[in-house]
Design an enzyme around this catalytic site. Structure first.
Site, PDB file in Angstrom:
ATOM      1  N   THR A  25       0.843  -1.180   0.000  1.00  0.00           N
ATOM      2  CA  THR A  25       0.000   0.000   0.000  1.00  0.00           C
ATOM      3  C   THR A  25       0.886   1.240   0.000  1.00  0.00           C
ATOM      4  O   THR A  25       2.112   1.147  -0.169  1.00  0.00           O
ATOM      5  CB  THR A  25      -1.015  -0.103   1.170  1.00  0.00           C
ATOM      6  OG1 THR A  25      -1.856   1.039   1.127  1.00  0.00           O
ATOM      7  CG2 THR A  25      -0.350  -0.197   2.517  1.00  0.00           C
ATOM      8  N   LYS A  65       3.286   1.176  -3.729  1.00  0.00           N
ATOM      9  CA  LYS A  65       2.611   0.519  -4.861  1.00  0.00           C
ATOM     10  C   LYS A  65       3.384   0.611  -6.183  1.00  0.00           C
ATOM     11  O   LYS A  65       3.300  -0.289  -7.010  1.00  0.00           O
ATOM     12  CB  LYS A  65       1.205   1.116  -5.059  1.00  0.00           C
ATOM     13  CG  LYS A  65       0.219   0.711  -3.980  1.00  0.00           C
ATOM     14  CD  LYS A  65      -1.174   1.230  -4.292  1.00  0.00           C
ATOM     15  CE  LYS A  65      -2.150   0.807  -3.207  1.00  0.00           C
ATOM     16  NZ  LYS A  65      -3.538   1.164  -3.522  1.00  0.00           N
ATOM     17  N   GLY A 117      -6.260   9.646  -9.587  1.00  0.00           N
ATOM     18  CA  GLY A 117      -5.175   9.126  -8.749  1.00  0.00           C
ATOM     19  C   GLY A 117      -5.086   7.608  -8.881  1.00  0.00           C
ATOM     20  O   GLY A 117      -5.620   7.015  -9.831  1.00  0.00           O
ATOM     21  N   ALA A 144      -6.494   5.059  -7.274  1.00  0.00           N
ATOM     22  CA  ALA A 144      -7.733   4.273  -7.283  1.00  0.00           C
ATOM     23  C   ALA A 144      -8.459   4.452  -8.624  1.00  0.00           C
ATOM     24  O   ALA A 144      -8.939   3.477  -9.230  1.00  0.00           O
ATOM     25  CB  ALA A 144      -8.640   4.702  -6.127  1.00  0.00           C
ATOM     26  N   ASN A 151     -11.286  15.426 -13.562  1.00  0.00           N
ATOM     27  CA  ASN A 151     -10.252  15.620 -12.525  1.00  0.00           C
ATOM     28  C   ASN A 151      -9.888  17.082 -12.350  1.00  0.00           C
ATOM     29  O   ASN A 151      -9.950  17.873 -13.284  1.00  0.00           O
ATOM     30  CB  ASN A 151      -8.986  14.812 -12.851  1.00  0.00           C
ATOM     31  CG  ASN A 151      -8.129  14.613 -11.613  1.00  0.00           C
ATOM     32  OD1 ASN A 151      -8.645  14.137 -10.589  1.00  0.00           O
ATOM     33  ND2 ASN A 151      -6.871  14.970 -11.659  1.00  0.00           N
ATOM     34  N   GLY A 196     -17.840   1.820  -0.852  1.00  0.00           N
ATOM     35  CA  GLY A 196     -16.440   1.419  -0.962  1.00  0.00           C
ATOM     36  C   GLY A 196     -16.106   0.148  -0.205  1.00  0.00           C
ATOM     37  O   GLY A 196     -15.076  -0.481  -0.464  1.00  0.00           O
TER      38      GLY A 196
HETATM   39  P1  NDP Z   1      -4.650   9.769  -4.770  1.00  0.00           P
HETATM   40  O1  NDP Z   1      -4.069  10.735  -3.804  1.00  0.00           O
HETATM   41  O2  NDP Z   1      -3.761   9.034  -5.714  1.00  0.00           O
HETATM   42  O3  NDP Z   1      -5.740  10.562  -5.695  1.00  0.00           O
HETATM   43  C1  NDP Z   1      -6.678  11.421  -5.115  1.00  0.00           C
HETATM   44  C2  NDP Z   1      -7.633  11.941  -6.195  1.00  0.00           C
HETATM   45  O4  NDP Z   1      -8.642  12.741  -5.549  1.00  0.00           O
HETATM   46  C3  NDP Z   1      -6.974  12.822  -7.253  1.00  0.00           C
HETATM   47  O5  NDP Z   1      -7.618  12.643  -8.484  1.00  0.00           O
HETATM   48  C4  NDP Z   1      -7.262  14.234  -6.689  1.00  0.00           C
HETATM   49  O6  NDP Z   1      -7.294  15.215  -7.704  1.00  0.00           O
HETATM   50  C5  NDP Z   1      -8.648  14.042  -6.129  1.00  0.00           C
HETATM   51  N1  NDP Z   1      -8.983  15.018  -5.083  1.00  0.00           N
HETATM   52  C6  NDP Z   1      -8.553  15.000  -3.795  1.00  0.00           C
HETATM   53  N2  NDP Z   1      -9.083  16.046  -3.132  1.00  0.00           N
HETATM   54  C7  NDP Z   1      -9.847  16.732  -4.025  1.00  0.00           C
HETATM   55  C8  NDP Z   1     -10.650  17.907  -3.937  1.00  0.00           C
HETATM   56  N3  NDP Z   1     -10.775  18.569  -2.796  1.00  0.00           N
HETATM   57  N4  NDP Z   1     -11.319  18.320  -5.044  1.00  0.00           N
HETATM   58  C9  NDP Z   1     -11.200  17.632  -6.199  1.00  0.00           C
HETATM   59  N5  NDP Z   1     -10.448  16.511  -6.359  1.00  0.00           N
HETATM   60  C10 NDP Z   1      -9.783  16.069  -5.275  1.00  0.00           C
HETATM   61  O7  NDP Z   1      -5.520   8.778  -3.908  1.00  0.00           O
HETATM   62  P2  NDP Z   1      -5.981   7.283  -4.312  1.00  0.00           P
HETATM   63  O8  NDP Z   1      -6.492   7.315  -5.712  1.00  0.00           O
HETATM   64  O9  NDP Z   1      -4.923   6.312  -3.954  1.00  0.00           O
HETATM   65  O10 NDP Z   1      -7.186   7.046  -3.292  1.00  0.00           O
HETATM   66  C11 NDP Z   1      -8.429   7.713  -3.448  1.00  0.00           C
HETATM   67  C12 NDP Z   1      -9.391   7.156  -2.433  1.00  0.00           C
HETATM   68  O11 NDP Z   1      -9.707   5.805  -2.772  1.00  0.00           O
HETATM   69  C13 NDP Z   1      -8.854   7.116  -0.996  1.00  0.00           C
HETATM   70  O12 NDP Z   1      -9.807   7.708  -0.151  1.00  0.00           O
HETATM   71  C14 NDP Z   1      -8.706   5.645  -0.686  1.00  0.00           C
HETATM   72  O13 NDP Z   1      -8.987   5.361   0.672  1.00  0.00           O
HETATM   73  C15 NDP Z   1      -9.775   5.044  -1.590  1.00  0.00           C
HETATM   74  N6  NDP Z   1      -9.502   3.642  -1.923  1.00  0.00           N
HETATM   75  C16 NDP Z   1     -10.476   2.734  -1.638  1.00  0.00           C
HETATM   76  C17 NDP Z   1     -10.285   1.403  -1.920  1.00  0.00           C
HETATM   77  C18 NDP Z   1     -11.364   0.425  -1.603  1.00  0.00           C
HETATM   78  O14 NDP Z   1     -11.094  -0.782  -1.678  1.00  0.00           O
HETATM   79  N7  NDP Z   1     -12.576   0.856  -1.295  1.00  0.00           N
HETATM   80  C19 NDP Z   1      -9.026   0.917  -2.545  1.00  0.00           C
HETATM   81  C20 NDP Z   1      -8.083   1.968  -2.854  1.00  0.00           C
HETATM   82  C21 NDP Z   1      -8.330   3.282  -2.536  1.00  0.00           C
HETATM   83  P3  NDP Z   1      -5.928  15.945  -8.211  1.00  0.00           P
HETATM   84  O15 NDP Z   1      -5.300  15.031  -9.210  1.00  0.00           O
HETATM   85  O16 NDP Z   1      -6.432  17.219  -8.810  1.00  0.00           O
HETATM   86  O17 NDP Z   1      -5.079  16.171  -6.990  1.00  0.00           O
END
Ligand code: NDP
Length: 283
Positions: A68, A72, A133, A135, A155, A248
């Site tokens: 994690t 990753k 991101g 996920a 995004n 989720g």
């Molecule tokens: P990342 O940090 O890689 O990506 C976060 C994403 O959220 C980016 O696209 C970011 O946009 C966007 N974002 C964050 N804050 C904002 C905001 N205020 N306004 C608009 N966009 C926003 O995180 P991950 O992709 O690794 O994880 C995302 C979520 O998925 C986490 O909460 C994690 O817990 C959950 N998850 C759940 C799983 C499950 O099995 N249910 C498995 C894996 C993850 P930008 O690119 O512009 O920064």
């Protein structure tokens, strides 16, 4: 408990304990339910020790593990093989040891698609994914491999969004376009599946995904990756418009099911796993 058919094996989670602990609780319950004398350990490994930790995993004969944040991507050069999905995503969250080979897989997207299949077949569907991101990337690649018709990536940062759209168009061969998130996003007509794959809502039940919720219609399936808390404003607003919703927890349980099967060859009890997660998260 011991049983000659289930000699003890060890799998582990390397990364931040906050991510590993619910999975450890769920996996250990599932091992007991399946009659397997196996253990799942959560190990906090700093980035500079990842290579040594993988050497330890090989030396101690662990069967595999989850990886994690922050490992990753960094784990990839230390592995012997990658699955197609993990290679496309450029990220591994699950490894399996076969003889002396460590094989990298990514079960995040597969867990999501398995959860989605409980309510709809993704093939031919038009999908909106909020986020770009880790996920979002895992889900989008897996949906592309499941032959959805189109993926609209929404995004906030253009650069990260473009990177995902290029991957989908050029390597996964699924039609994709980017919409930059500015203000409330209005879901396009004809969308079948709308997914929040941003981190908005993690640990904050009052957080609001910026969406024009009146653009959701009853025939859409609406899914959230956030599992803690699983009842998000995004899902509550969608349910109020009679959309089918997926939380989720379903994704987390299903990626656990997939990992369990990869390591043990056995199908675990999905109800035991979901109940264990709910107990751990005090839901
Ligand atoms: P990342 O940090 O890689 O990506 C976060 C994403 O959220 C980016 O696209 C970011 O946009 C966007 N974002 C964050 N804050 C904002 C905001 N205020 N306004 C608009 N966009 C926003 O995180 P991950 O992709 O690794 O994880 C995302 C979520 O998925 C986490 O909460 C994690 O817990 C959950 N998850 C759940 C799983 C499950 O099995 N249910 C498995 C894996 C993850 P930008 O690119 O512009 O920064």
């Amino acid at each position: 408990m011991s049983n000659s058919d289930s000699l003890q094996e060890i799998v582990c989670c390397m990364g931040q304990p906050v991510a590993g602990n619910p999975t450890q609780f769920m996996m250990e319950r599932a091992f007991v339910a399946a009659g397997l004398d196996w253990r799942y350990l959560t190990l906090e490994v700093p980035p500079e020790n990842l290579e040594a930790a993988l050497g330890g995993l090989r030396a101690m004969g662990f069967k595999g593990g989850n990886f994690t944040i922050p490992h990753k991507v960094a784990v990839i050069p230390h592995l012997d093989e990658l699955s197609e999905a993990a290679e496309l995503m450029g990220a591994v969250n699950c490894i399996n040891r076969e003889d002396d080979n460590l094989i990298g897989e990514n079960t995040d997207g597969k867990g999501f698609v398995q959860s989605l299949r409980e309510v709809t077949d993704p093939e031919g569907k038009k999908v909106v994914i909020l986020g770009a991101g880790g996920a979002a990337r895992a889900i989008a690649v897996e949906l592309g491999l499941s032959k959805v018709a189109e993926i609209i990536v929404v995004n906030r940062s253009r650069e990260r969004g473009e990177e995902l759209v290029d991957l989908l168009n050029d390597r996964v061969n699924v039609t994709s376009k980017l919409v930059q998130l500015t203000g409330d996003y209005c879901v396009e007509e004809g969308a079948d599946i709308v997914i929040n794959a941003t981190s908005i809502g993690l640990g904050d039940a009052d957080a609001r995904v910026p969406l024009d919720y009146d653009s959701l219609t009853a025939e859409m399936v609406v899914a959230d990756v956030i599992f803690n808390p699983p009842q998000t404003i995004f899902l509550t607003e969608a349910a109020a418009r009679e959309c089918k919703t997926l939380d989720g927890l379903g994704m987390l349980v299903n990626q656990g099911i997939i990992g369990f099967k990869i390591w043990t060859g056995v199908d675990p009890d999905a109800n035991v796993m979901r109940e264990a997660l709910e107990e751990y998260l005090e839901l």
